[in-house]
Design an enzyme around this catalytic site. Structure first.
Site, PDB file in Angstrom:
ATOM      1  N   ASP A   1       0.816  -1.220   0.000  1.00  0.00           N
ATOM      2  CA  ASP A   1       0.000   0.000   0.000  1.00  0.00           C
ATOM      3  C   ASP A   1       0.849   1.269   0.000  1.00  0.00           C
ATOM      4  O   ASP A   1       2.005   1.260   0.417  1.00  0.00           O
ATOM      5  CB  ASP A   1      -0.864   0.048   1.265  1.00  0.00           C
ATOM      6  CG  ASP A   1      -2.014  -0.948   1.220  1.00  0.00           C
ATOM      7  OD1 ASP A   1      -2.009  -1.836   0.343  1.00  0.00           O
ATOM      8  OD2 ASP A   1      -2.905  -0.835   2.077  1.00  0.00           O
TER       9      ASP A   1
ATOM     10  N   HIS B   1       3.747  -2.351   3.072  1.00  0.00           N
ATOM     11  CA  HIS B   1       3.825  -0.988   2.524  1.00  0.00           C
ATOM     12  C   HIS B   1       5.163  -0.802   1.815  1.00  0.00           C
ATOM     13  O   HIS B   1       6.204  -0.878   2.465  1.00  0.00           O
ATOM     14  CB  HIS B   1       3.673   0.040   3.647  1.00  0.00           C
ATOM     15  CG  HIS B   1       2.372  -0.094   4.393  1.00  0.00           C
ATOM     16  ND1 HIS B   1       2.175  -1.038   5.372  1.00  0.00           N
ATOM     17  CD2 HIS B   1       1.196   0.578   4.263  1.00  0.00           C
ATOM     18  CE1 HIS B   1       0.938  -0.934   5.830  1.00  0.00           C
ATOM     19  NE2 HIS B   1       0.316   0.037   5.173  1.00  0.00           N
TER      20      HIS B   1
HETATM   21 NI    NI Z   1      -2.708   3.186   3.162  1.00  0.00          NI
END
Ligand code: NI
Length: 473
Positions: free
Chosen positions: A279, A424
């Site tokens: 992400d 991430h």
């Molecule tokens: Ni996010």
């Protein structure tokens, strides 16, 4: 009484405008050749901050980074004492910081930090502009735009203008009139110029008027403000007026779909599969991640943010060409549960448009920021033009640990057949973990797939929520 301390002697030469977005336009994020955009996020409570790293201007990068860090620290300290419960389903506090260049010249650069904070009951928008002198290689505050006397003349002109507007809190205006130059720098911490040279003092929501007024701008024509400006202020004004450099034009959109042979599609209803997802990118570490995935011959799914998509069109093209899936992670990473139907759809479509422009294909899955979703969000994203909402069942907490070994251990211990793993790609430590993550999952006998492949048998409908795929053993 000396004239300098009698603001009533000054006629209201400016105009007041309130509400909505700032009227000084933000320049494209690609305005700086060779720039990168960095992002950090946290979940408990939710925050995101981005800043621009500009080649040759380390002090400007550092000033943004430091300002964002200080704002995050204040926000976390405010919510540190159990006022916030990660299990709460109601509105959660939130901090959102995004950079926006407002002037790019040979001498002066301006970067406006757009800040939004939701405190659990109401939200507030505020602005802070960092100026940078290229010849001096120094980050500067607003006061550098003015001569010393000019800064006080600006104060008096702002006071006179706001004093003639009944919507402004007059006691706050009076307090402003008494401020000396040192305090003024903090009060007027966001001053920008329009392309026509007019000067705009940007005042935070709630600073000078009721919150319903929104951001308040006090605007002066270039003629009425000319005498206040320092030589640096004149350079900043010129930089805001000049067109963008030629090399800032966006990449051409690839017209054709990838030439890559269709990957073999494992049947995840018969064989144990896991989808790894990343992400908040793409970012400075995503290129390296793509290299690692290519080497390992493993596909992943990237839930991307619109501004980062605009910043890194090459990486977006690589994702598609190299067999990965791209999903939508909104434009500004706000908690969608705080937004209206129209705002939710705008966050979604603006990012989908950016992905299509950069990579030639439109995402068809969506991950709501912080996993925050409710009936309104699901409804807004259902039907045609909507997307299924993809959450996760393995939370590596890589954003918090920033430690490759912890990320690998979490994946190893928590994954099961059908898992969707949350990571991430904005963190170097996460990218560093990926070879170990892949190895751990393959050692458990799982096939790594995209989210599409994982959920193929379900054919997820827009507006439905998914946290994992088939649990086959
Ligand atoms: Ni996010």
């Amino acid at each position: 009484m000396p004239a300098s301390s009698a603001p009533t002697a000054v006629s209201p030469t400016g105009t007041v405008r309130s509400g909505g977005a700032p009227t000084v336009p933000g320049l494209p994020l690609t305005a700086f050749s060779g720039a990168t955009r960095s992002t950090v996020t946290g979940y408990e409570p939710p925050y995101i901050a981005s800043w621009l790293a500009l080649p040759g201007a380390p002090a400007l990068t550092e000033a943004q980074d430091m300002w964002a860090d200080a704002e995050i620290s204040k926000f976390l300290a405010e919510w540190a004492d159990g006022d916030f419960d990660a299990g709460d389903t109601g509105p959660r506090p939130e901090l959102n910081i995004a950079p926006q260049p407002t002037a790019v010249g040979d001498t002066a650069i301006g970067v406006r930090m757009m800040r939004y904070e939701f405190g659990g009951a109401s939200g507030a928008n505020s602005l802070h502009t960092i100026w940078y002198s290229r010849p001096d290689e120094k980050a500067l505050t607003t006061s550098a735009l003015f001569t010393e006397g000019g800064f006080l003349q600006l104060r008096d002109a702002v006071v006179a203008t706001l004093g003639s507007d009944e919507n402004m809190h007059q006691n706050s205006v009076e307090a402003l009139a008494a401020q000396e130059a040192e305090q003024l720098g903090a009060t007027f911490d966001s001053v920008n110029f329009r392309p026509d040279g007019s000067l705009v003092v940007e005042l935070d929501q709630y600073a000078i008027a009721a919150g319903s007024e929104g951001l308040v701008e006090v605007i002066f024509t270039s003629e009425s403000s000319a005498a206040w400006l320092s030589p640096f202020g004149e350079a900043a004004q010129a930089a805001a007026a000049s067109p963008m450099p030629e090399d800032a034009s966006p990449e051409p959109t690839p017209a054709s779909s990838p030439s890559r042979a269709a990957p073999k599609r494992p049947d995840c209803s018969a064989t144990p599969c896991v989808a790894i997802t990343f992400d908040d990118g793409p970012g400075a570490h995503t290129g390296k991640l793509l290299d690692i995935l290519k080497e390992a011959e493993v596909p992943a799914t990237f839930f991307v943010l619109g501004p980062n998509v605009e910043m890194y069109p090459d990486l977006m093209q690589r994702m598609i060409q190299e067999g990965h899936q791209v999903g939508n992670h909104t434009w500004s990473h706000r908690q969608l549960t705080q937004l209206s139907d129209d705002e939710i759809r705008a966050e979604h479509s603006k990012t989908a448009d950016a992905v299509e422009a950069a990579a030639g294909s439109r995402p068809h899955t969506m991950r709501p920021p912080y996993g925050a979703q409710d009936e309104t969000v699901r409804k807004a994203l259902s039907g045609e033009g909507g997307d299924p909402l993809i959450l996760w069942d393995v939370d590596t907490l890589d954003w918090r640990t920033r430690d490759a070994a912890s990320t690998i251990r979490s994946v190893k211990e928590d994954s099961q057949p059908g898992s969707i793993v949350l990571m991430h790609d904005i963190h170097a430590s996460t990218v560093e973990a990926v070879p170990g993550v892949v190895e751990a999952l393959e050692a458990k006998g799982y096939t790594l797939v995209t989210v599409d492949q994982l959920l193929a048998t379900e054919s997820p409908a827009p507006g439905t929520v998914h946290t994992h795929g088939p649990r086959v053993s």
